[in-house]
Design an enzyme around this catalytic site. Structure first.
Site, mmCIF file in Angstrom:
data_model
loop_
_atom_site.group_PDB
_atom_site.id
_atom_site.type_symbol
_atom_site.label_atom_id
_atom_site.label_comp_id
_atom_site.label_asym_id
_atom_site.label_seq_id
_atom_site.Cartn_x
_atom_site.Cartn_y
_atom_site.Cartn_z
ATOM 1 N N CYS A 20 0.839 -1.203 0.000
ATOM 2 C CA CYS A 20 0.000 0.000 0.000
ATOM 3 C C CYS A 20 0.871 1.249 0.000
ATOM 4 C CB CYS A 20 -0.995 -0.038 1.160
ATOM 5 S SG CYS A 20 -0.707 1.118 2.472
ATOM 6 N N CYS A 56 1.453 3.130 3.211
ATOM 7 C CA CYS A 56 2.344 2.474 4.179
ATOM 8 C C CYS A 56 3.799 2.643 3.752
ATOM 9 C CB CYS A 56 2.055 0.980 4.288
ATOM 10 S SG CYS A 56 0.358 0.620 4.731
ATOM 11 N N TRP A 99 27.743 11.355 17.980
ATOM 12 C CA TRP A 99 28.974 12.123 18.245
ATOM 13 C C TRP A 99 29.176 13.150 17.129
ATOM 14 C CZ3 TRP A 99 33.584 13.498 16.164
ATOM 15 C CH2 TRP A 99 34.632 13.833 17.028
HETATM 16 P P1 FAD Z 1 34.691 4.251 19.093
HETATM 17 O O1 FAD Z 1 33.398 4.026 18.417
HETATM 18 O O2 FAD Z 1 35.795 3.319 18.770
HETATM 19 O O3 FAD Z 1 35.161 5.730 18.740
HETATM 20 C C1 FAD Z 1 36.487 6.185 18.996
HETATM 21 C C2 FAD Z 1 36.482 7.681 19.184
HETATM 22 O O4 FAD Z 1 36.099 8.312 17.960
HETATM 23 C C3 FAD Z 1 35.444 8.166 20.189
HETATM 24 O O5 FAD Z 1 35.973 8.130 21.483
HETATM 25 C C4 FAD Z 1 35.190 9.587 19.729
HETATM 26 O O6 FAD Z 1 36.192 10.458 20.197
HETATM 27 C C5 FAD Z 1 35.328 9.487 18.229
HETATM 28 N N1 FAD Z 1 34.044 9.298 17.536
HETATM 29 C C6 FAD Z 1 32.941 8.641 17.956
HETATM 30 N N2 FAD Z 1 31.984 8.689 17.021
HETATM 31 C C7 FAD Z 1 32.496 9.382 15.987
HETATM 32 C C8 FAD Z 1 31.981 9.776 14.730
HETATM 33 N N3 FAD Z 1 30.737 9.472 14.363
HETATM 34 N N4 FAD Z 1 32.778 10.474 13.901
HETATM 35 C C9 FAD Z 1 34.041 10.821 14.264
HETATM 36 N N5 FAD Z 1 34.572 10.488 15.444
HETATM 37 C C10 FAD Z 1 33.815 9.774 16.301
HETATM 38 N N6 FAD Z 1 32.211 -3.361 17.014
HETATM 39 C C11 FAD Z 1 31.159 -4.209 17.038
HETATM 40 O O7 FAD Z 1 30.835 -4.730 18.110
HETATM 41 N N7 FAD Z 1 30.429 -4.473 15.909
HETATM 42 C C12 FAD Z 1 30.756 -3.915 14.703
HETATM 43 O O8 FAD Z 1 30.112 -4.170 13.691
HETATM 44 C C13 FAD Z 1 31.888 -3.032 14.646
HETATM 45 N N8 FAD Z 1 32.288 -2.486 13.473
HETATM 46 C C14 FAD Z 1 33.435 -1.740 13.435
HETATM 47 C C15 FAD Z 1 33.886 -1.255 12.211
HETATM 48 C C16 FAD Z 1 35.073 -0.540 12.149
HETATM 49 C C17 FAD Z 1 35.560 -0.040 10.816
HETATM 50 C C18 FAD Z 1 35.820 -0.288 13.323
HETATM 51 C C19 FAD Z 1 37.121 0.464 13.247
HETATM 52 C C20 FAD Z 1 35.368 -0.742 14.548
HETATM 53 C C21 FAD Z 1 34.177 -1.474 14.611
HETATM 54 N N9 FAD Z 1 33.690 -1.972 15.827
HETATM 55 C C22 FAD Z 1 32.590 -2.783 15.858
HETATM 56 C C23 FAD Z 1 34.293 -1.532 17.087
HETATM 57 C C24 FAD Z 1 33.468 -0.363 17.682
HETATM 58 O O9 FAD Z 1 33.004 0.508 16.648
HETATM 59 C C25 FAD Z 1 34.274 0.495 18.631
HETATM 60 O O10 FAD Z 1 35.435 0.931 17.994
HETATM 61 C C26 FAD Z 1 34.662 -0.189 19.914
HETATM 62 O O11 FAD Z 1 33.509 -0.750 20.532
HETATM 63 C C27 FAD Z 1 35.315 0.813 20.890
HETATM 64 O O12 FAD Z 1 34.380 1.853 21.136
HETATM 65 P P2 FAD Z 1 34.759 3.254 21.755
HETATM 66 O O13 FAD Z 1 33.823 3.565 22.858
HETATM 67 O O14 FAD Z 1 36.191 3.312 22.099
HETATM 68 O O15 FAD Z 1 34.454 4.350 20.622
#
Ligand code: FAD
Length: 519
Positions: free
Chosen positions: A42, A45, A476
């Protein structure tokens, strides 16, 4: 659901139900459910599905307790029907009663708030907090009292929904108790000298109290400020909380062997970037005995990218330049990993250029072992590289990468696919890259695409086991890092992308890199 016309996928922040799973999901659930019944063929929807997803995203923080469902069509319905599952007992159909023509996100959100508020004590879902206003007689005695948690008093006008929305946004957080008061409550207003609405007055655990300053008087700002108070943390999705209701846990905990180093969240630390490279070269790469073919090419490109774009010169650039020259000079199609390691560890050290021989996390410290660290630093490294490429557009000339519109993203994509130790993460990243990386066509879009993608991952992981309670995953930059990045449009939070870009260019610039090991 017809596969071609699927309106919702597992990636959306809602639960997809079928007629088979509907009953078991909602019966005896401790959550309230808002369920959309629809027909995927639909037009109405289909049109409404983007609003429904956005609504689910908007109340995601509340969603553990107010679940969104989208089961397959009920009968021959050619329209959306919305039902609110009140606790486990009865289902309220909103359609007849309250579902008017206005189905915008703020209207539906307010409707949900009204229904949640109208629960009696008996039929309120288990975790739904009272949303009724408190009186000064209840709150004034709390002033000056010590406690094991913050109390946030939101003072607002009677027709405002901000207070109730913020209370629901904080539902999954411990360490702060939320109360709401109406602006008509003179004794409280006079005592606390509150003249602006909505506003937040904060009672600290140590008995002191004062106004909580917010740059903008918006729901997103209030919620974000409260979530980032020291000691306030998210309950984990696994259901086990790290502290009991309302109580703060003092973090970091002592399971971490490294001493905690205070740091400034508005800075990027070279120690994290160097540790990323240390881990990448000495641990991640070590799982590949030899580098050949596609792997070798990807590794070479990564080394070139870092050599050319890593900010500030210094040892890292020297090391990566030498490594890059060495890799390019090798006639071999196959390089043993040990040869790379020898170069990094020994030959370079002789010439006085070496990469720190240990992991030293600063901005990427976790509150305990196993949290944050390398993945955090890898994101940081690639964000820095996107911003550096924008600041130095000609840096990649004559490297073979100059022909790519978004070389940092392309190299990152290939590296993550081939080498990243978390294969599940790599699979997700690859899916995202395949779906939308081609929308990034220039250096600015390259910065923004990575920011956006990282935020998607943050949203997906919020509350999961890998979420460090001291650094809960959230959109973030937060308002405290960049207030002008956030706006509200028609009652819904939106990003100001121009300001986000400006912020990222500053945050990940060479001048914002701190060489310190702590603040
Ligand atoms: P992180 O997410 O690692 O961020 C690191 C720092 O980057 C933050 O402290 C902040 O200062 C800055 N930041 C945060 N958000 C943003 C933003 N939007 N733009 C710019 N800077 C920012 N983990 C899983 O469990 N499942 C997944 O599918 C997964 N996929 C990943 C894919 C990639 C490419 C990478 C590099 C990591 C992935 N991880 C995944 C790991 C996860 O994303 C985090 O890196 C991990 O859990 C550590 O989190 P953190 O709290 O240190 O912050």
């Amino acid at each position: 659901l017809g596969s071609a016309a699927r309106l919702y996928t597992e990636e959306d922040p809602l639960v997809i139900l079928s007629s088979g799973s509907l009953k078991s999901a909602v019966t005896n659930s401790s959550s309230a459910w808002l369920i959309q019944f629809f027909s995927s063929w639909c037009g109405h929807c289909i049109q409404y599905s983007s609003t429904w997803k956005a609504l689910a995203q908007d109340v995601k923080g509340t969603a553990a307790k107010t679940r969104f469902g989208s089961p397959k069509p009920e009968g021959s319905a050619s329209h959306s029907i919305f039902k609110y599952q009140r606790n486990h007992k009865k289902v309220n159909s909103l359609r007849a009663k309250c579902w008017g023509a206005d189905r915008s996100i703020p209207s539906v959100r307010q409707l949900m708030v009204n229904i949640l508020q109208n629960h009696t004590k008996l039929d309120r879902p288990e975790h739904c907090p009272p949303l009724e206003p408190y009186s000064s007689a209840q709150l004034l005695p709390l002033l000056g009292q010590r406690s094991d948690h913050y109390t946030a008093i939101i003072v607002e006008e009677p027709d405002s929904y901000v207070g109730r929305e913020v209370i629901l946004d904080l539902l999954q957080y411990s360490g702060v108790q939320m109360k709401r008061v109406l602006s008509s409550d003179r004794p409280l207003l006079d005592t606390l000298k509150i003249t602006t609405f909505p506003s937040i007055y904060l009672l600290h655990p140590n008995g002191t109290h004062g106004h909580l300053h917010s740059e903008k008087l918006l729901r997103f700002f209030f919620s974000s400020l409260l979530r980032t108070l020291p000691g306030v943390q998210r309950w984990s999705k696994s259901g086990s909380s790290s502290s009991s209701a309302g109580q703060m846990r003092v973090l970091p905990d002592n399971q971490n062997t490294e001493p905690w180093r205070d740091f400034d969240r508005s800075k990027v630390y070279t120690a994290d970037l160097e540790s990323a490279l240390h881990y990448l070269l000495r641990v991640e790469l070590a799982t590949h005995n030899t580098l050949e073919g596609e792997e070798l090419k990807i590794f070479k490109d990564l080394v070139t990218l870092v050599a050319k774009l890593y900010p500030g010169g210094g040892s890292v650039v020297k090391l990566m330049e030498t490594l890059s020259d060495w890799l390019l000079s090798m006639p071999l199609q196959r390089i043993p990993y040990q040869a790379v390691l020898d170069l990094v560890d020994n030959k370079m050290r002789i010439s006085g250029v070496f990469l720190g021989a240990e992991l030293r996390w600063v901005g990427c410290q976790g509150s305990r072992e196993g949290l944050r660290g390398y993945p955090c630093s890898l994101w940081t490294l690639f964000h820095v590289l996107t911003v550096q490429h924008d600041a130095n557009p000609t840096a990649l000339e004559n490297t073979g990468l100059e022909g790519e519109a978004v070389p940092v993203l392309q190299v990152m994509r290939r590296y993550i696919r081939m080498f990243f130790g978390c294969q599940e993460c790599g699979r997700h990243f690859e899916q995202a890259a395949a779906a939308s990386m081609d929308t990034a066509q220039n250096r600015e879009q390259q910065i923004l695409w990575l920011w956006q993608q990282h935020n998607r991952v943050n949203m997906r992981l919020a509350g999961s086991l890998s979420d460090d309670p001291l650094f809960p995953k959230a959109p973030w930059p937060s308002p405290s890092l960049c207030a002008s990045c956030h706006e509200e449009k028609n009652g819904v939070h939106v990003w100001n992308q121009d300001n986000v870009l400006r912020f990222l260019r500053h945050h990940y610039s060479a001048s914002n890199l701190s060489p310190k090991y702590s603040v």
